[in-house]
Design an enzyme around this catalytic site. Structure first.
Site, PDB file in Angstrom:
ATOM      1  N   LEU A   1      25.552  63.912  65.192  1.00 60.72           N
ATOM      2  CA  LEU A   1      25.932  64.087  66.597  1.00 60.72           C
ATOM      3  C   LEU A   1      26.495  65.479  66.884  1.00 60.72           C
ATOM      4  O   LEU A   1      27.133  65.692  67.912  1.00 60.72           O
ATOM      5  CB  LEU A   1      26.965  63.021  66.987  1.00 60.72           C
TER       6      LEU A   1
ATOM      7  N   GLY B   1      24.663  68.174  67.354  1.00 65.07           N
ATOM      8  CA  GLY B   1      23.705  68.981  68.106  1.00 65.07           C
ATOM      9  C   GLY B   1      22.728  69.705  67.202  1.00 65.07           C
ATOM     10  O   GLY B   1      21.724  70.261  67.669  1.00 65.07           O
TER      11      GLY B   1
ATOM     12  N   GLY C   1      27.317  64.769  61.028  1.00 65.97           N
ATOM     13  CA  GLY C   1      26.523  65.851  61.608  1.00 65.97           C
ATOM     14  C   GLY C   1      25.383  65.402  62.486  1.00 65.97           C
ATOM     15  O   GLY C   1      24.783  66.217  63.193  1.00 65.97           O
TER      16      GLY C   1
ATOM     17  N   SER D   1      34.670  60.750  60.690  1.00 61.66           N
ATOM     18  CA  SER D   1      33.227  60.914  60.909  1.00 61.66           C
ATOM     19  C   SER D   1      32.794  60.595  62.342  1.00 61.66           C
ATOM     20  O   SER D   1      31.782  59.929  62.548  1.00 61.66           O
ATOM     21  CB  SER D   1      32.424  60.051  59.922  1.00 61.66           C
TER      22      SER D   1
ATOM     23  N   TYR E   1      40.089  65.173  47.558  1.00 61.24           N
ATOM     24  CA  TYR E   1      39.232  66.207  48.132  1.00 61.24           C
ATOM     25  C   TYR E   1      39.276  67.438  47.227  1.00 61.24           C
ATOM     26  O   TYR E   1      40.270  68.160  47.176  1.00 61.24           O
ATOM     27  CB  TYR E   1      39.684  66.592  49.540  1.00 61.24           C
TER      28      TYR E   1
END
Length: 340
Positions: A213, A215, A211, A206, A55
């Site tokens: 889910l 909103g 993203g 995840s 990362y």
């Protein structure tokens, strides 16, 4: 915050895990923001922080190390190895040669003398299970790691590794970290039954489906999430898989509204409801993100809501199968499925 036992280790971990992938170059989260996110998560009861060497090519580990300084013993610390760390061909994979070096590098960046959970980020088809497990067992006996696990392994590789540990009298993987969400349920058909059989702790990544889910993605709105900028194809609604996801999201939004829940609560409550799942990894970029996700910490979905979700996305179904990252190599490389 709820807590569960991590597989058969006896270690108690929070049902929400703080993932640090967005710390640094990938998500753009600064050190001050990362420290504030860690502060908010620990204050809410999160006690497991998960990162990886790749990362930001080590930057995330460095930022996590600075954020947890002075409170190392208050949390369960997890990191990963095997993904490429530069162009050198041997600075990757799960050979003994690389894992010994990779772990030392991770410990230095994190500013600690051991990690609680060391995970193989992906299965390495070039390295035998015996080679990897032998190295990990030695690192464990040296006190540099407490436990080790796998991440995004195909189900049959999880089984092979368990058998290799038994056959060669080595330590075994005690956790698995698969991708799992309402929109990507394929692991229910193969990976999760195997983890249950072998008593593995399961930390799913995840759970908000990059993203989808959160909103923020709805029909008729421009998709402007950070992930849509870096992975535009995953949000291109001209593609059949993405249209199917958008249709499912609209139906799921109605279920959430009727239940008095946010989409985030629905999504996180769904994955943590599965009996094989220990915890869900959240990967916030901002303090606002982490607070909205921590609000789902005590969400328990009733049976009627879970049934409604099943009617929208059937159990064991991936709405975007081409995004699966545990596909056997022979399905991706024609040379591996042809006789020479």
């Amino acid at each position: 915050m709820q807590y569960r036992t991590l597989g058969r280790t006896g270690v108690q971990v929070s049902t929400l895990v703080l993932g640090a992938m967005n710390f640094g170059p990938i998500g753009g989260t600064t050190q001050d923001e990362a420290t504030a996110i860690v502060d908010a998560a620990l204050e809410a009861g999160v006690n497991l922080v998960d990162t990886a060497d790749m990362y930001g090519t080590g930057v995330s580990e460095e930022m996590v190390g600075r954020a947890i300084a002075g409170r190392r013993d208050d949390l369960v610390l997890a990191t990963k190895a095997t993904m490429p760390m530069g162009d050198e061909r041997n600075h990757r994979g799960s050979s003994r040669r690389w894992l010994v070096t990779a772990l030392e590098d991770s410990l230095r960046r994190l500013g600690v003398d051991h990690v609680d959970l060391y995970q193989m980020h992906r299965w390495d088809p070039l390295t035998s299970d015996e080679e990897t497990l032998s190295a990990l067992t030695d690192l464990q006996r040296a006190g540099k790691i407490r436990y080790f696990g796998s991440s995004t392994f195909p189900a049959y590789r999880i089984v092979e590794a368990q058998w290799a540990a038994r056959e060669h009298h080595l330590g075994r993987y005690v956790t698995e970290q698969p991708s799992y969400s309402i929109l990507q349920r394929g692991v229910e058909a193969h990976v999760l039954p195997v983890t249950e059989q072998y008593g593995l702790g399961v930390l799913v990544w995840s759970p908000l489906a990059s993203g989808w889910l959160s909103g923020a993605v709805r029909a008729g709105r421009e998709i402007t999430t950070n992930r849509s900028k870096t992975l535009p194809r995953r949000f291109d609604t001209s593609l059949p898989a993405n249209r199917a996801r958008l249709e499912a999201v609209e139906q799921l939004a109605k279920v959430a509204d009727q239940a008095g829940l946010t989409m985030i609560q629905l999504a996180l409550g769904f994955v943590t409801a599965h009996p094989a799942v220990t915890s869900a990894i959240i990967g916030p970029r901002t303090v606002e993100h982490v607070r909205s996700q921590l609000a789902a910490a005590d969400t328990v979905l009733p049976a009627d809501v879970l049934d409604a979700i099943d009617s929208i996305v059937a159990p064991g179904v991936d709405l975007a199968p081409e995004e699966k990252v545990d596909t056997p190599p022979a399905l991706l490389d024609p040379a591996l499925r042809r006789r020479r």
